[in-house]
Design an enzyme around this catalytic site. Structure first.
Site, PDB file in Angstrom:
ATOM      1  N   HIS A 163     -12.455  -5.493   7.664  1.00 51.17           N
ATOM      2  CA  HIS A 163     -13.018  -5.272   6.326  1.00 51.17           C
ATOM      3  C   HIS A 163     -14.325  -4.492   6.396  1.00 51.17           C
ATOM      4  O   HIS A 163     -15.220  -4.692   5.585  1.00 51.17           O
ATOM      5  CB  HIS A 163     -13.243  -6.609   5.605  1.00 51.17           C
ATOM      6  CG  HIS A 163     -11.976  -7.319   5.250  1.00 51.17           C
ATOM      7  ND1 HIS A 163     -11.230  -7.990   6.190  1.00 51.17           N
ATOM      8  CD2 HIS A 163     -11.304  -7.436   4.082  1.00 51.17           C
ATOM      9  CE1 HIS A 163     -10.161  -8.512   5.611  1.00 51.17           C
ATOM     10  NE2 HIS A 163     -10.168  -8.186   4.328  1.00 51.17           N
ATOM     11  N   GLU A 180       0.819  -1.218   0.000  1.00 50.38           N
ATOM     12  CA  GLU A 180       0.000   0.000   0.000  1.00 50.38           C
ATOM     13  C   GLU A 180       0.851   1.265   0.000  1.00 50.38           C
ATOM     14  O   GLU A 180       0.494   2.266  -0.627  1.00 50.38           O
ATOM     15  CB  GLU A 180      -0.966  -0.003   1.196  1.00 50.38           C
ATOM     16  CG  GLU A 180      -2.168  -0.922   1.025  1.00 50.38           C
ATOM     17  CD  GLU A 180      -1.836  -2.401   1.147  1.00 50.38           C
ATOM     18  OE1 GLU A 180      -0.746  -2.732   1.661  1.00 50.38           O
ATOM     19  OE2 GLU A 180      -2.667  -3.236   0.729  1.00 50.38           O
TER      20      GLU A 180
END
Ligand SMILES: Cc1ncc(C[n+]2csc(CCOP(=O)(O)OP(=O)(O)O)c2C)c(N)n1
Ligand SMILES: [Mg+2]
Lengths: 324, 365
Positions: free
Chosen positions: A127, A60
């Site tokens: 999530h 990321e």
């Protein structure tokens, strides 16, 4: 006009911008042949090629770093985080490098960082995040979160055309559940403008994202009791459209601030504070915050339902405000 | 591994190029010496981080770049910015937080950028968080490729910085994307107070690159021509589409982490040993021994460099502080300032009239 899902609207907006401006490109994990974890970028590789649809390692920080560096060279990257929860992995480079660049050096970073946020799908603690509060506190970043297909397309286009970094939060609960009319002609939804989703004179509910629908459902029930709720969908979370909120509160004199992220230090606190500071004389009752509990997002559907605010709590809170 | 002397890239350097290298290293040290004086006079607003003993590697590595390539310096890489033409005055104004500094007093030391739309050197400043410049400069390489610009992106990382996750992510991404990136990894024996042995279990810092399939070599960081040679090989690889390289430089931080550091943890024998290997003194001796320059020639350059550093510092000192009412502007586009950093040519560049090592790279491409 064509009816399409929230997800299709994002994809179409992105594809149109890539077609319109060759500096726009997509970068992220599994976004190529696979089309992304949620298929937002499906078909883009075939259409625009691997040069402009760049699949990356699980990195990321490298994704955001590459986006920043290429933006300095005049590109307009659209970086996908597979789930917005993983923004934690690139928090540093996003908040310290990208967000501060303009102020420190006058060097803009015209970058969009987009990813699926939100709960209601049993995503569990990693999530389901609604991370806006972390970034509301980051000068130099803009934050948007659409609730309709129309806004999703208009806001992704506005975000791509914006000269500063924009965090584009896509509520995953809405991806395929929400469908509405989207014009064929090019349009943008300007960043920084909230919208009144339902007019009403009695109580204002300020919200955004998937909670917009929860608020509208509550408003429907309350209307049967002759309580008219005005529902405001913020659409942009930073910079906040305080004017639209204050105008509504000046009319209704009572307000609920509703969001899906945890309560303490949430965006609701900022909105309630702004209303109190700037609209105190309009208030007939203290602003009420409805938000999730101060725990990680639990996995089990029953636990998650107990964690999040729902229609019942909104109806109850509005009811109490009416009685106040 | 370094090849035989017959194929050293530095063989192509002219006498003036070689003197220019000396001048840049000298000027870097003179600027920092002047900054040290300003620091003791409390005119430097924040800390002062010296590159004493490392000026040679910053200068010689950046000298391998073309004039309009991209470079990203850390605090100890002032030399690379001087080579790429950043005017010393800009550096002084940064340290003194002047209103006319490249960041208008908003950020410190070498934390500034210079990103022209086309032509001219690109400088990307660091943030304090070490490691991030590797992925960002990978991105500069990516952007250049997408824009059809044949530029090379160079950045630096300390032995400590190579332990960050951002370094790893950036290196790996550059490798799989074959980006035109050159990373100069500096083993200067310490990261603040932490010795290299507690930073990595590798014998040499350049072995870090092995994990990414990135070509690497280790050089004596205090031998300016050796650093130039290795950097130039890396730059040429990048320019010809062969992807990133890492050059490990073996050097020594001759001061504490910053001027406020009492250096109590630093090994005295180690410092003494490295003192004898000072890169500028060594290069000076080399120039005299090989009869490229006389003591008198070099003394002239020394005087010119010192006078320039002094004059630039004086100009910067006279600059005004920022207006407090500018504080809120420029978070977003619209009311932001356009950074202006003056790019200057060295007297040697003026004399040469052409870009640095232009004939060689034209012949090679
Ligand atoms: C990610 C990060 N953690 C901590 C620091 C604080 N810090 C600044 S410089 C430094 C030492 C850096 O050592 P090295 O990378 O070897 O570079 P050198 O100072 O030796 O040139 C530290 C720990 C930082 N800047 N960034
Ligand atoms: Mg070090």
């Amino acid at each position: 006009m064509a009816e399409m899902t929230y997800l299709e609207a994002i994809r179409q907006g992105l594809a149109e911008e890539m077609a319109r401006d060759e500096r726009v490109y997509a970068i992220g994990e599994d976004i190529g042949a696979y089309g992304g974890a949620f298929k937002v970028t499906e078909g883009l590789l075939e259409r625009f090629g691997a040069e402009r649809v760049i699949g990356t390692p699980i990195s990321e920080t490298a994704i955001i770093g590459a986006a920043i560096g290429s933006a300095y060279l005049g590109m307009r990257p659209v970086a996908e985080l597979q789930f917005i929860d993983f923004v934690a992995c690139c928090f540093n480079i996003l908040t310290n490098f990208a967000a501060k660049s303009r102020y420190r050096w006058g060097a803009g970073v015209p970058m969009v960082v987009r990813g699926p946020c939100g709960g209601g799908v049993s995503g569990g603690p990693f999530h389901s995040a609604n991370p806006e509060a972390h970034f509301l506190h980051t000068p130099g970043l803009k934050i948007v979160e659409p609730s309709t297909a129309y806004d999703a397309k208009g806001l992704i286009k506005a975000a791509i055309r914006d000269d500063d970094p924009v965090l584009f939060l896509e509520h995953k609960f809405l991806y395929r559940r929400v469908k509405d009319e989207v014009p064929d002609a090019d349009y943008v939804v300007p960043i920084g403008q909230a919208v009144v989703r339902r007019p009403g004179d009695d109580v204002t509910v300020v919200t955004f994202g998937a909670m917009t629908y929860t608020a509208l459902e509550a408003a429907e029930q309350l209307a049967q009791r002759d309580v008219e709720v005005e529902v405001i969908d913020l659409r942009t979370l930073s910079p906040l459209d305080h004017e639209t909120v204050l105008q509504s509160v000046a009319k209704t004199n009572k307000v609920v601030v509703l969001h899906e992220a945890q309560r303490t230090g949430g965006i609701g606190a900022e909105i309630a504070a702004a209303i109190t500071e700037r609209g105190f004389e309009h208030l007939d009752a203290p602003p009420v915050r409805l938000a999730s509990l101060d725990t990680p997002v639990p996995y089990n559907p029953g636990l998650e339902a107990a964690f999040r605010p729902g229609v019942e709590q909104i109806v109850a809170a509005v009811g109490q405000l009416v009685e106040y | 591994m370094p090849t035989s002397t017959a194929t050293r890239p530095s063989d192509d350097l002219t006498r003036d190029d070689r003197l220019e290298l000396y001048y840049f290293a000298r000027l870097t040290r003179d600027i920092e010496e002047r900054l040290a004086v300003l620091y003791r006079q409390n005119k430097v607003v924040g800390g002062l981080y010296r590159s004493l003993g490392q000026e040679g590697e910053s200068v010689a590595s950046a000298y391998a770049l073309a004039e309009d390539d991209a470079v990203a310096a850390l605090i100890r890489n002032l030399g690379s910015l001087i080579v790429q033409g950043i005017r010393p005055r800009a550096v002084f104004t940064q340290y003194m937080a002047k209103g006319t500094s490249p960041t208008r007093g908003r950020d410190l030391n070498l934390h500034f950028s210079h990103i022209p739309d086309a032509g001219g050197p690109i400088v990307v400043g660091p943030i304090s968080m070490l490691g991030d410049l590797v992925p960002v400069m990978a991105g500069v390489g990516l952007g250049a490729r997408m824009r059809g610009r044949a530029l090379v992106a160079m950045t630096y990382i300390g032995d400590g910085g190579t332990s960050t996750g951002a370094f790893h992510e950036g290196m790996n991404f550059a490798a799989v994307q074959k980006l035109p990136l050159v990373v100069i990894a500096e083993d200067n024996k310490y990261a603040y107070s932490t010795p290299v042995s507690q930073q990595m279990a590798l014998a040499r810092i350049d072995q870090r690159a092995e994990a990414y399939g990135i070509p690497h070599e280790m050089v004596d960081g205090n031998d300016m021509l050796a650093v130039y040679d290795a950097s130039r090989r890396a730059v040429e690889r990048a320019r010809h589409g062969d992807g990133p390289s890492l050059v490990g430089v073996d050097t020594m931080r001759m001061r504490g982490h910053a001027e406020h550091d009492d250096m109590r943890y630093m090994s005295k024998p180690l410092l003494d040993a490295w003192k004898a290997r000072d890169p500028i003194a060594r290069y000076h001796a080399h120039l005299v021994e090989t009869e490229i320059a006389t003591e008198t020639d070099l003394a002239e350059i020394d005087a010119m460099s010192r006078a320039y550093a002094e004059a630039e510092a004086d100009l910067a000192e006279a600059e005004p502080p920022p207006e407090p009412d500018t504080v809120a502007a420029g978070v977003f586009a619209g009311d932001h300032f356009q950074p202006t950093v003056e790019i200057v040519y060295s007297p040697f560049r003026e004399k040469r009239g052409t870009p640095r090592h232009a004939p060689a790279s034209e012949a090679g491409s």
